[in-house]
Design a protein around this motif. Structure first.
Motif, short mmCIF file in Angstrom:
data_model
loop_
_atom_site.label_atom_id
_atom_site.label_comp_id
_atom_site.label_asym_id
_atom_site.label_seq_id
_atom_site.Cartn_x
_atom_site.Cartn_y
_atom_site.Cartn_z
N ALA A 170 0.83 -1.21 0.00
CA ALA A 170 0.00 0.00 0.00
C ALA A 170 0.87 1.26 0.00
N ASP A 171 1.98 1.22 0.75
CA ASP A 171 2.90 2.37 0.76
C ASP A 171 3.51 2.59 -0.62
N ASP A 221 9.59 -0.35 -7.24
CA ASP A 221 8.57 -1.12 -6.53
C ASP A 221 9.06 -2.52 -6.16
N PHE A 222 9.88 -3.11 -7.03
CA PHE A 222 10.38 -4.46 -6.77
C PHE A 222 11.35 -4.47 -5.61
N PHE A 223 12.30 -3.53 -5.59
CA PHE A 223 13.36 -3.56 -4.57
C PHE A 223 12.93 -2.92 -3.25
N LEU A 224 11.83 -2.18 -3.21
CA LEU A 224 11.38 -1.61 -1.95
C LEU A 224 10.80 -2.67 -1.02
N ILE A 225 10.38 -3.80 -1.56
CA ILE A 225 9.80 -4.88 -0.75
C ILE A 225 10.78 -6.05 -0.73
N PRO A 226 11.49 -6.28 0.37
CA PRO A 226 12.53 -7.34 0.41
C PRO A 226 11.99 -8.74 0.18
N ASP A 227 10.71 -8.98 0.40
CA ASP A 227 10.16 -10.31 0.18
C ASP A 227 10.25 -10.74 -1.28
#
Length: 505
Positions: A170-171, A221-227
């Motif tokens: 969401a962020d 967007d891909f690298f902001l979420i470590p999962d």
């Protein structure tokens, strides 16, 4: 009555008494020694009791493997935390031993130390300087030394967030919708996602590429979420993700970020091809970084798709005339046709004039970008001694098209810079008017996302980037720590060296 004189000899009776007394003394001595061995050595505890003050025992702290828990209101040193001294951008190693194992940061002075038990650097630092608050860098837990208890308080959450910023889907979805400005501890305002990057010596070539990649939405967007890459065992990927999260963090203590840890990973992964001490070409760094990230994300399987290929990869049809070059076409009877993927396209600039004009000034030529892109129309012939006579045609358009204007020419003696100005549109660059495109292309218009400029002479000078903040529709010029807004007309007049265009949906 006759007295008996003693001749120096002892009677048997007296000898028995002496032997019995000596035996009892030896038994008592042995018993005392056994009691001394069996008696426990009391080391005391870290909590000093009033009743034990006069017993003469030496009190040492408890074992630090298990620390007691205390709330923040119970800790008298919680208000000594100095946030303006904290900087988590540098390599997380002990400032004394240079070890990366079990490292803590002093929340008062910001220095890194190892361990928290007796005789460790953090414990010694707390005794010598009176700094008591320490945070473990791998899990964010806070301890008070030398008393060694864990402090649990919500007021320390902001420090943990700066240490390891986290984003939810969401962020991430709101980044291109809300105009966000943040305020640092010193009162200065900064834009999350568009902050200055520290130039530690000569790493400006890397700073401009980082600014470009931070503006590409799918990469961001891909690298902001470590999962998304938790199964990837690559230091380069992890450090790049950490750097992007720090750049887009809206709760930073300061308005700039230092890419120190990322550059350390680059130095190791590139085997010192790219360093902090010597400048490099940003286009070479861009090409190497994309290929390295793609290889790490796919586990070395180059043909496997990744977020890198989804964003930047297009396809070219290369036709090499028969009997030319030193490759397959050298001995072929027909033209050799090959399909090859690409991440960026190189554009050749016309040669600069050798003579001066009537005013004794060098004429700086100008060329439209449409002219130099005709290299890829399928008819223009590029002659090369090794590769042969070749024609190029784009068969698949990438989502983000990267263009490299070849300004630097190297010969046997020196490197020469071409000052030709390339005229290009900032919005709605229509490719179908320039080159033939595949019929299945849904869109053929591109908008400029970022533009890199080189200032100065060849082998010298500096690099700066023009980036477009989509949420505001404003252009900004970024050079290391300096971030200023700029008119789009000024972007079009610059000596463009590297550009990234986004395909319009």
């Amino acid at each position: 009555m006759v007295k008996r004189e003693r001749s120096g000899d002892i009677d048997e009776e007296e000898q028995k008494q002496l032997d019995s007394a000596s035996k009892r003394q030896r038994q008592d001595a042995v018993q005392i020694k056994e009691e001394d061995v069996k008696a426990p050595i009391d080391l005391g505890t870290s909590d000093f009791d009033d009743d034990d003050e006069g017993d003469g025992r030496i009190h040492l702290p408890k074992s630090t493997s298990r620390a007691a828990l205390k709330k923040g209101i119970e800790c008298p040193y919680l208000d000594t935390v100095s946030r303006q001294n904290l900087d988590f951008d540098f390599e997380k190693c002990c400032s004394v031993t240079l070890s990366h194992v079990n490292v803590y940061v002093c929340l008062v002075c910001g220095k890194y130390f190892q361990g928290r038990s007796l005789s460790t650097q953090a414990y010694t630092h707390s005794l010598e300087t009176g700094h008591h608050m320490f945070m473990k860098l791998d899990n964010g837990k806070v301890y008070c030394l030398p008393d060694n208890y864990e402090v649990v308080d919500r007021s320390l959450d902001d420090v943990r967030y700066v240490l390891n910023p986290r984003f939810t889907p969401a962020d991430v979805a709101r980044l291109d919708k809300d105009v966000t400005w943040a305020r640092a501890l010193d009162g200065t305002e900064y834009m999350p996602g568009l902050v200055g990057l520290n130039n530690m010596k000569r790493n400006d070539y890397a700073n401009v590429i980082i600014q470009v990649l931070a503006r590409i939405a799918p990469i961001r967007d891909f690298f902001l979420i470590p999962d998304n890459y938790k199964s990837v065992n690559s230091v380069l990927v992890l450090r790049f993700g950490e750097l992007l999260r720090k750049i887009w963090n809206s709760r930073n203590f300061k308005g700039q970020v230092s890419p120190h840890e990322f550059m350390q990973a680059v130095i190791l992964a590139s085997k010192k091809r790219f360093t902090l001490d010597s400048g490099s070409d940003p286009v070479d760094f861009f090409s190497w970084l994309l290929n390295a990230l793609h290889a790490d994300l796919t586990g070395g399987k180059v043909k496997k798709p990744s977020i890198i290929t989804q964003c930047f990869q297009g396809e070219l049809e290369v036709v090499t005339e028969a009997g030319t070059g030193k490759g397959k076409a050298a001995g072929a009877s027909e033209d050799v046709v090959e399909r090859t993927p690409f991440l960026l396209l190189g554009l050749d600039l016309p040669a600069a004039p050798l003579f001066k004009d009537s005013l004794e000034k060098n004429i700086i030529p100008q060329v439209p970008i449409f002219n130099i892109m005709r290299k890829f129309d399928g008819e223009y012939v590029t002659d090369d001694i090794r590769a042969g006579r070749r024609r190029f045609r784009v068969t698949r358009l990438p989502q983000f098209m990267c263009l490299h204007m070849k300004r630097f020419t190297k010969n046997n003696f020196f490197v020469e810079k071409n000052p030709t100005i390339v005229n290009f549109p900032v919005k709605n660059m229509e490719l179908k008017d320039i080159i033939p495109l595949p019929e299945d292309a849904r869109s053929t218009k591109y908008d400029l996302v970022a533009n890199l400029v080189h200032d100065g002479k060849a082998n010298e000078g500096t690099y700066r980037a023009h980036v477009h903040r989509k949420v505001e529709e404003i252009w900004y010029e970024v050079q290391d720590l300096r971030v200023i807004d700029i008119l789009p007309q000024m972007v079009a007049l610059s000596e463009a060296y590297f550009q990234v265009y986004e395909l319009k949906g």
